[in-house]
Write a protein that holds these residues in place. Structure first.
Motif, mmCIF file in Angstrom:
data_model
loop_
_atom_site.group_PDB
_atom_site.id
_atom_site.type_symbol
_atom_site.label_atom_id
_atom_site.label_comp_id
_atom_site.label_asym_id
_atom_site.label_seq_id
_atom_site.Cartn_x
_atom_site.Cartn_y
_atom_site.Cartn_z
ATOM 1 N N MET A 1 0.844 -1.200 0.000
ATOM 2 C CA MET A 1 0.000 0.000 0.000
ATOM 3 C C MET A 1 0.877 1.247 0.000
ATOM 4 S SD MET A 1 -2.858 1.146 2.815
ATOM 5 C CE MET A 1 -3.820 -0.337 2.538
ATOM 6 N N ASP A 2 0.576 2.197 -0.900
ATOM 7 C CA ASP A 2 1.357 3.427 -0.966
ATOM 8 C C ASP A 2 1.137 4.248 0.297
ATOM 9 O OD1 ASP A 2 2.274 2.772 -3.449
ATOM 10 O OD2 ASP A 2 0.701 3.874 -4.514
ATOM 11 N N ARG A 3 2.211 4.819 0.780
ATOM 12 C CA ARG A 3 2.127 5.652 1.974
ATOM 13 C C ARG A 3 2.058 7.127 1.576
ATOM 14 N NH1 ARG A 3 3.095 4.732 7.284
ATOM 15 N NH2 ARG A 3 3.887 2.659 6.835
ATOM 16 N N THR A 4 1.208 7.866 2.269
ATOM 17 C CA THR A 4 1.075 9.301 2.038
ATOM 18 C C THR A 4 1.871 10.050 3.093
ATOM 19 O OG1 THR A 4 -1.150 9.023 1.129
ATOM 20 C CG2 THR A 4 -0.541 11.232 1.866
ATOM 21 N N TYR A 5 2.701 10.985 2.657
ATOM 22 C CA TYR A 5 3.541 11.735 3.579
ATOM 23 C C TYR A 5 3.066 13.180 3.667
ATOM 24 C CZ TYR A 5 6.696 7.764 3.113
ATOM 25 O OH TYR A 5 7.227 6.507 3.102
ATOM 26 N N THR A 6 2.940 13.668 4.878
ATOM 27 C CA THR A 6 2.638 15.072 5.124
ATOM 28 C C THR A 6 3.916 15.725 5.625
ATOM 29 O OG1 THR A 6 0.345 14.567 5.696
ATOM 30 C CG2 THR A 6 1.209 16.692 6.417
ATOM 31 N N HIS A 7 4.497 16.594 4.812
ATOM 32 C CA HIS A 7 5.806 17.169 5.128
ATOM 33 C C HIS A 7 5.641 18.428 5.992
ATOM 34 C CE1 HIS A 7 8.054 14.509 2.429
ATOM 35 N NE2 HIS A 7 7.025 14.616 1.608
ATOM 36 N N ILE A 8 6.190 18.353 7.201
ATOM 37 C CA ILE A 8 6.177 19.476 8.142
ATOM 38 C C ILE A 8 7.595 20.029 8.210
ATOM 39 C CG2 ILE A 8 5.572 20.262 10.453
ATOM 40 C CD1 ILE A 8 3.232 18.962 9.054
ATOM 41 N N ALA A 9 7.782 21.282 7.818
ATOM 42 C CA ALA A 9 9.126 21.862 7.752
ATOM 43 C C ALA A 9 9.273 23.013 8.743
ATOM 44 C CB ALA A 9 9.417 22.357 6.338
ATOM 45 N N PHE A 10 10.431 23.071 9.371
ATOM 46 C CA PHE A 10 10.762 24.135 10.321
ATOM 47 C C PHE A 10 11.945 24.920 9.762
ATOM 48 C CE2 PHE A 10 8.564 20.915 12.656
ATOM 49 C CZ PHE A 10 7.851 21.571 13.649
ATOM 50 N N LEU A 11 11.717 26.197 9.519
ATOM 51 C CA LEU A 11 12.808 27.058 9.067
ATOM 52 C C LEU A 11 13.616 27.481 10.290
ATOM 53 C CD1 LEU A 11 14.121 28.556 6.688
ATOM 54 C CD2 LEU A 11 12.650 30.516 7.255
ATOM 55 N N VAL A 12 14.876 27.070 10.341
ATOM 56 C CA VAL A 12 15.725 27.359 11.503
ATOM 57 C C VAL A 12 16.579 28.579 11.173
ATOM 58 C CG1 VAL A 12 17.404 26.435 13.141
ATOM 59 C CG2 VAL A 12 15.752 24.891 12.039
ATOM 60 N N VAL A 13 16.119 29.740 11.613
ATOM 61 C CA VAL A 13 16.851 30.970 11.363
ATOM 62 C C VAL A 13 17.895 31.162 12.462
ATOM 63 C CG1 VAL A 13 14.916 32.054 10.173
ATOM 64 C CG2 VAL A 13 15.159 32.341 12.635
ATOM 65 N N PRO A 14 18.996 31.843 12.169
ATOM 66 C CA PRO A 14 19.998 32.095 13.210
ATOM 67 C C PRO A 14 19.395 32.817 14.408
ATOM 68 C CG PRO A 14 20.878 32.614 11.038
ATOM 69 C CD PRO A 14 19.412 32.349 10.848
ATOM 70 N N ASN A 15 19.793 32.405 15.589
ATOM 71 C CA ASN A 15 19.343 32.997 16.843
ATOM 72 C C ASN A 15 17.880 32.692 17.159
ATOM 73 O OD1 ASN A 15 20.197 34.459 19.158
ATOM 74 N ND2 ASN A 15 19.042 36.242 18.470
ATOM 75 N N ALA A 16 17.333 31.666 16.523
ATOM 76 C CA ALA A 16 15.943 31.288 16.795
ATOM 77 C C ALA A 16 15.800 30.794 18.233
ATOM 78 C CB ALA A 16 15.508 30.195 15.830
ATOM 79 N N THR A 17 14.609 30.974 18.792
ATOM 80 C CA THR A 17 14.308 30.440 20.119
ATOM 81 C C THR A 17 14.144 28.932 20.006
ATOM 82 O OG1 THR A 17 13.202 32.493 20.744
ATOM 83 C CG2 THR A 17 12.722 30.536 22.078
ATOM 84 N N LEU A 18 14.924 28.196 20.756
ATOM 85 C CA LEU A 18 15.005 26.744 20.596
ATOM 86 C C LEU A 18 13.650 26.061 20.771
ATOM 87 C CD1 LEU A 18 16.934 24.332 20.145
ATOM 88 C CD2 LEU A 18 17.260 24.250 22.631
ATOM 89 N N LEU A 19 12.902 26.425 21.806
ATOM 90 C CA LEU A 19 11.638 25.760 22.082
ATOM 91 C C LEU A 19 10.586 26.049 21.012
ATOM 92 C CD1 LEU A 19 10.243 23.878 24.080
ATOM 93 C CD2 LEU A 19 9.486 25.876 25.367
ATOM 94 N N ASP A 20 10.728 27.166 20.305
ATOM 95 C CA ASP A 20 9.824 27.447 19.185
ATOM 96 C C ASP A 20 9.893 26.337 18.147
ATOM 97 O OD1 ASP A 20 9.273 29.807 20.439
ATOM 98 O OD2 ASP A 20 9.965 31.114 18.825
ATOM 99 N N ILE A 21 11.060 25.719 18.041
ATOM 100 C CA ILE A 21 11.264 24.647 17.061
ATOM 101 C C ILE A 21 11.014 23.286 17.694
ATOM 102 C CG2 ILE A 21 12.948 23.573 15.508
ATOM 103 C CD1 ILE A 21 14.419 26.379 15.627
#
Length: 330
Positions: A1-21
């Protein structure tokens, strides 16, 4: 059975707050794990990605901890479903380069959902994604966001706000609340509850729940008569409370008391008592087995109808539904 993927991406900008990611990332990661054990959905899952803004995939966060991203925005080979933009704690005027803003703007019209955590709202605003939308951000920066971007309708109370396919959230921990809400959107309450149990958090705090309590928002006054009244109120909410009664306790005229109270707290006495009663009712609903009638009486709201009107006014949810949401706790 083909699997469907939902891609969740996090843009990691310099100096980002760690817990936000890491907060929402962990929620989606647990959801993906839980999906593997759900026989009803064996062919669909989340796939998580961390993206750096250039070929240097090691990004230093605001806490000093470095994250090694999976790839950069220049090497995408999949369609992002949900894009998360984290916040940064300082130097909002020097957030990201025009090229990165352009990339975010391009993605905003391609993705199913685009989300910001905390001050990530400033990045979305700078990319012109939030124009004429209702938005949330950290309570300390609501005024700045509204001033810097006048077309935005800044919600100063909500934990997170959905406006179309754009989601904005408040302080760092609200990223987890938002992630749980998105998981519930995608797969329903059962999976969201399972993830919440693994995280040992509430299933969800409604997005329109206040970011912090009335006593914290209207901070302690240095003026002792007003502080004494604020200390007295929580223990006497069941009683009928009038401005005249409070003024007499404070040894002031009613008019002067109302003026001084508003000056010291930023809110009228009547509104303060109303919000205090609401907050107390919320606590009774989640922490006790008391009936709605008893809770209304204990909080000085007298009737269930009065309590219902108060909840709908501030939280856009009924007391019964609020109890259901918040009782999904560990």
């Amino acid at each position: 059975m083909d699997r469907t993927y939902t891609h969740i991406a996090f843009l990691v900008v310099p100096n980002a707050t760690l817990l936000d990611i890491t907060g929402p990332y962990e929620a989606f990661s647990l959801a993906a794990q839980c999906l593997q054990s759900h026989t009803g959905k064996p062919n669909t899952t989340y796939v998580l990605h961390t993206l750096s803004i250039d070929k240097n995939r090691i990004v230093r966060t605001s806490s000093g901890l470095c994250l090694q991203c999976e790839s950069s925005i220049k090497s995408l080979d999949y369609q992002i479903d949900t894009l998360f933009i984290p916040g940064i704690p300082e130097n909002l005027e020097d957030m990201v380069s025009p090229k990165i803003l352009s990339w975010i703007k391009q993605q905003a019209v391609k993705v199913r959902r685009i989300c910001s955590i905390c001050t990530g709202a400033f990045i979305l605003a700078e990319a012109s994604i939030l124009n004429n939308r209702r938005v949330a951000t950290h309570w300390k920066l609501c005024d700045k966001l509204a001033k810097d971007y006048p077309s935005l309708d800044v919600d100063r109370e909500s934990i997170f706000v959905k406006d179309g396919h754009v989601y904005t959230s408040a302080g760092v921990s609200s990223g987890i609340d938002l992630a749980l809400a998105l998981i519930e959107e995608d797969y329903g309450r059962t999976l969201a509850l399972e993830v919440a149990r693994e995280l040992v958090v509430y299933l969800k705090r409604p997005g329109n729940q206040a970011q912090f309590s009335v006593t914290l928002k209207h901070q302690d006054s240095d003026y002792k008569p007003i502080q004494d009244i604020k200390d007295w109120l929580p223990e006497h909410l069941k009683e009928r409370i009038t401005v005249e009664q409070l003024a007499e306790q404070a040894l002031m005229s009613p008019r002067n008391f109302a003026r001084v109270f508003a000056k010291e707290t930023g809110i009228t006495p009547a509104k303060y008592i109303e919000k205090l009663r609401l907050e107390t009712a919320c606590r009774f609903l989640t922490e006790t087995q008391l009936t709605l009638e008893t809770i209304a009486d204990e909080c000085g709201l007298i009737t269930i109808n009065n309590m219902r009107r108060l909840f709908l006014k501030y939280l856009k949810i009924t007391p019964s539904d609020y109890r259901k949401c918040f009782r999904a706790q560990i």
